[in-house]
Design a protein around this motif. Structure first.
Motif, PDB file in Angstrom:
ATOM      1  N   CYS A 175       0.850  -1.196  -0.019  1.00 13.34           N
ATOM      2  CA  CYS A 175       0.124  -0.071  -0.077  1.00 13.34           C
ATOM      3  C   CYS A 175       0.782   1.233  -0.109  1.00 13.34           C
ATOM      4  N   GLY A 176       0.337   2.433  -0.207  1.00 15.04           N
ATOM      5  CA  GLY A 176       1.187   3.659  -0.204  1.00 15.04           C
ATOM      6  C   GLY A 176       2.082   3.814   0.886  1.00 15.04           C
ATOM      7  N   LYS A 177       1.597   3.234   2.217  1.00 11.46           N
ATOM      8  CA  LYS A 177       2.534   3.275   3.258  1.00 11.46           C
ATOM      9  C   LYS A 177       3.692   2.851   3.161  1.00 11.46           C
ATOM     10  N   ASP A 178       3.750   1.673   2.743  1.00 13.68           N
ATOM     11  CA  ASP A 178       4.922   0.647   2.583  1.00 13.68           C
ATOM     12  C   ASP A 178       6.188   1.386   1.897  1.00 13.68           C
ATOM     13  N   ALA A 179       7.292   1.700   2.730  1.00 11.19           N
ATOM     14  CA  ALA A 179       8.704   2.245   2.418  1.00 11.19           C
ATOM     15  C   ALA A 179       8.373   3.429   1.605  1.00 11.19           C
ATOM     16  N   GLY A 180       7.298   4.177   2.268  1.00 11.31           N
ATOM     17  CA  GLY A 180       7.075   5.590   1.911  1.00 11.31           C
ATOM     18  C   GLY A 180       6.773   5.646   0.448  1.00 11.31           C
ATOM     19  N   LEU A 181       5.902   4.872  -0.183  1.00 10.19           N
ATOM     20  CA  LEU A 181       5.685   4.797  -1.599  1.00 10.19           C
ATOM     21  C   LEU A 181       4.952   5.857  -2.040  1.00 10.19           C
ATOM     22  N   ILE A 182       3.748   6.179  -1.280  1.00 14.06           N
ATOM     23  CA  ILE A 182       2.982   7.382  -1.541  1.00 14.06           C
ATOM     24  C   ILE A 182       3.081   8.204  -0.278  1.00 14.06           C
ATOM     25  N   GLY A 197      -7.191  12.029   0.932  1.00 17.50           N
ATOM     26  CA  GLY A 197      -6.093  12.751   0.616  1.00 17.50           C
ATOM     27  C   GLY A 197      -5.605  12.914  -0.655  1.00 17.50           C
ATOM     28  N   GLU A 198      -4.642  13.680  -1.048  1.00 19.66           N
ATOM     29  CA  GLU A 198      -4.185  13.627  -2.461  1.00 19.66           C
ATOM     30  C   GLU A 198      -2.927  13.215  -2.441  1.00 19.66           C
ATOM     31  N   VAL A 199      -2.038  12.666  -3.494  1.00 15.48           N
ATOM     32  CA  VAL A 199      -0.700  12.436  -3.659  1.00 15.48           C
ATOM     33  C   VAL A 199       0.201  13.594  -3.396  1.00 15.48           C
ATOM     34  N   SER A 200       1.155  13.654  -2.308  1.00 11.93           N
ATOM     35  CA  SER A 200       2.071  14.622  -2.322  1.00 11.93           C
ATOM     36  C   SER A 200       3.211  14.384  -3.165  1.00 11.93           C
ATOM     37  N   LYS A 201       3.764  13.024  -3.023  1.00 11.38           N
ATOM     38  CA  LYS A 201       4.856  12.590  -3.862  1.00 11.38           C
ATOM     39  C   LYS A 201       4.536  11.153  -3.869  1.00 11.38           C
ATOM     40  N   VAL A 202       5.550  10.672  -4.954  1.00 13.44           N
ATOM     41  CA  VAL A 202       5.651   9.138  -4.984  1.00 13.44           C
ATOM     42  C   VAL A 202       7.221   8.918  -4.718  1.00 13.44           C
ATOM     43  N   ASN A 203       7.511   7.729  -4.157  1.00  8.13           N
ATOM     44  CA  ASN A 203       8.950   7.442  -4.000  1.00  8.13           C
ATOM     45  C   ASN A 203       8.914   5.878  -4.620  1.00  8.13           C
ATOM     46  N   ILE A 219      -0.827  -2.731  -5.642  1.00  8.76           N
ATOM     47  CA  ILE A 219      -0.800  -1.656  -4.435  1.00  8.76           C
ATOM     48  C   ILE A 219      -2.271  -1.103  -4.337  1.00  8.76           C
ATOM     49  N   ALA A 220      -2.680  -1.148  -3.007  1.00  8.23           N
ATOM     50  CA  ALA A 220      -3.848  -0.650  -2.437  1.00  8.23           C
ATOM     51  C   ALA A 220      -3.749   1.005  -2.251  1.00  8.23           C
ATOM     52  N   SER A 221      -4.663   1.830  -2.626  1.00  6.16           N
ATOM     53  CA  SER A 221      -4.438   3.003  -2.562  1.00  6.16           C
ATOM     54  C   SER A 221      -4.874   3.749  -1.232  1.00  6.16           C
ATOM     55  N   VAL A 222      -3.964   3.487  -0.205  1.00  8.67           N
ATOM     56  CA  VAL A 222      -4.171   3.803   1.257  1.00  8.67           C
ATOM     57  C   VAL A 222      -2.713   4.334   1.394  1.00  8.67           C
ATOM     58  N   ALA A 223      -2.511   5.726   1.944  1.00  8.77           N
ATOM     59  CA  ALA A 223      -1.408   6.322   2.202  1.00  8.77           C
ATOM     60  C   ALA A 223      -1.290   7.064   3.445  1.00  8.77           C
ATOM     61  N   ALA A 224       0.116   7.661   3.864  1.00  5.80           N
ATOM     62  CA  ALA A 224      -0.024   8.412   5.071  1.00  5.80           C
ATOM     63  C   ALA A 224       0.774   9.670   4.669  1.00  5.80           C
ATOM     64  N   ASP A 225       0.373  10.806   5.762  1.00  2.00           N
ATOM     65  CA  ASP A 225       1.169  12.003   5.740  1.00  2.00           C
ATOM     66  C   ASP A 225       2.367  11.977   6.469  1.00  2.00           C
ATOM     67  N   GLN A 226       3.218  12.915   6.577  1.00  2.00           N
ATOM     68  CA  GLN A 226       4.278  13.024   7.558  1.00  2.00           C
ATOM     69  C   GLN A 226       4.299  12.511   8.698  1.00  2.00           C
ATOM     70  N   SER A 227       3.018  12.761   9.396  1.00  2.00           N
ATOM     71  CA  SER A 227       2.728  12.522  10.856  1.00  2.00           C
ATOM     72  C   SER A 227       2.638  10.878  10.907  1.00  2.00           C
ATOM     73  N   GLY A 228       2.107  10.381   9.896  1.00  2.00           N
ATOM     74  CA  GLY A 228       1.722   8.981   9.806  1.00  2.00           C
ATOM     75  C   GLY A 228       0.240   8.754   9.939  1.00  2.00           C
TER      76      GLY A 228
END
Length: 337
Positions: A175-182, A197-203, A219-228
């Motif tokens: 998912c987007g959380k893994d290894a800071g993917l999204i 949310g919106e996509v800030s960046k992709v790694n 890839i599941a479309s779940v991500a986290a912001d800088q605070s987690g």
């Protein structure tokens, strides 16, 4: 006693066929019928063999016609956004999985990005939470976000990984959380929508070795912001941003519509190919409206970031991915950069 010793009479209904001399020139009708039946069976077998051979030749011709496309796209990355009817209906789900595996087996580097709206709605209903939407976007409070993450990451994602593995390829669930993917950020109307949310960046660093080794990232479309803090990301948007980040040849969005229509009331007005300028004019003219606008914007953005083509295709068609990638006809609308 006499009655007991008396031989039983032959029934009047019994009859005996007269003896037929084997040297006679007359044919036995039974023998003729048997020979005719044998000839008929042989003819049927021959017809079936010819039909089977014709079908086999047709399959070989199809494979031969696909060769130029396989050569063109071998080693290229394709990002597919999976959702809609193709996710809900079992026969279409099987079709998509088989297409992905086939394309991977012939050397294309496949990436699958998915949502899972109907499954989320089902689980919200089970816990007594009513799904709410604003302008087509899910209102995602804290409880809903927990359900979204549980369903998309824990259930839908792993189910797709298992199906791909069973079909003969190897998949890696992320998912987007893994290894800071999204990295996510709140949507502009977050006050009303909650954790959308919106996509800030992709790694894409985590994706490169997976793709290079012939595996299929799912890839599941779940991500986290800088605070987690977790956010629900639109799967079309996530797919477009990932396609740009990995330098994909193609972005393909599976939808429940035939593609982009010149006239929304005329299915025969399908626009099979168009460039960015043309699609922008269609939006300005009101020919692209409603839920199609975010999909078009997602495609245009990915094209401006280096993706070669973006397609909006009809996921209700069996093997729509193969039609889009391995034929000139396609399965919807292709937008060129």
């Amino acid at each position: 006693m006499e009655a007991l010793l008396t031989r039983p009479r032959l029934s009047s209904t019994l009859s005996f066929k007269p003896f037929q001399n084997p040297n006679s020139s007359k044919r036995n009708p039974t023998s003729v019928s048997f020979r005719n039946a044998t000839t008929s069976v042989r003819a049927c077998v021959a017809t079936e063999a010819q039909t089977g051979q014709a079908a086999a030749l047709k399959r070989v011709e199809v494979l031969s016609e696909a060769l130029p496309f396989i050569q063109k796209f071998r080693g290229k990355t394709m990002v597919v956004k999976y959702g809609g009817a193709a996710m809900k209906l079992p026969h279409l789900r099987e079709s998509v999985i088989r297409d992905l595996v086939l394309l991977s087996c012939v050397g294309m580097r496949m990436v699958l990005v998915h949502g899972g709206g109907p499954e989320i709605n089902s689980w919200l209903k089970k816990i007594g939470v009513e799904a709410q939407f604003i302008d087509g976007l899910r209102v995602t409070d804290e409880v809903t976000m927990e359900v979204v993450e549980m369903v998309l990451v824990g259930k839908v994602n792993k189910s797709l990984v298992s199906l791909i593995d069973l079909a003969g390829a190897t998949a890696v669930g992320l998912c987007g959380k893994d290894a800071g993917l999204i990295r996510a950020r709140p949507a502009p109307n977050a006050a009303a929508l909650g954790y959308v949310g919106e996509v800030s960046k992709v790694n894409p660093a985590i994706l490169h070795p997976i793709i290079a080794n012939g595996h299929i990232p799912v890839i599941a479309s779940v991500a986290a912001d800088q605070s987690g803090q977790a956010y629900n990301i639109n799967a079309d948007t996530a797919a477009g941003e990932i396609a740009a980040a990995v330098g994909a040849e193609k972005l393909i969005l599976l939808t429940d519509v035939p593609g982009i229509l010149e006239d929304k009331n005329d299915l025969s007005s399908l626009v099979k190919e168009i460039d960015i300028g043309g699609i922008r004019k269609m939006v300005e003219d009101g020919k692209v409206a409603g839920g199609m606008i975010p999909k078009v914007e997602c495609c245009v953005k990915s094209l401006t970031q280096g993706v070669h083509t973006a397609s909006i295709i009809d996921g209700r068609l069996p093997h729509s991915l193969l039609l889009e990638i391995l034929t000139n006809e396609g399965a919807g609308t292709m937008i060129r950069g």
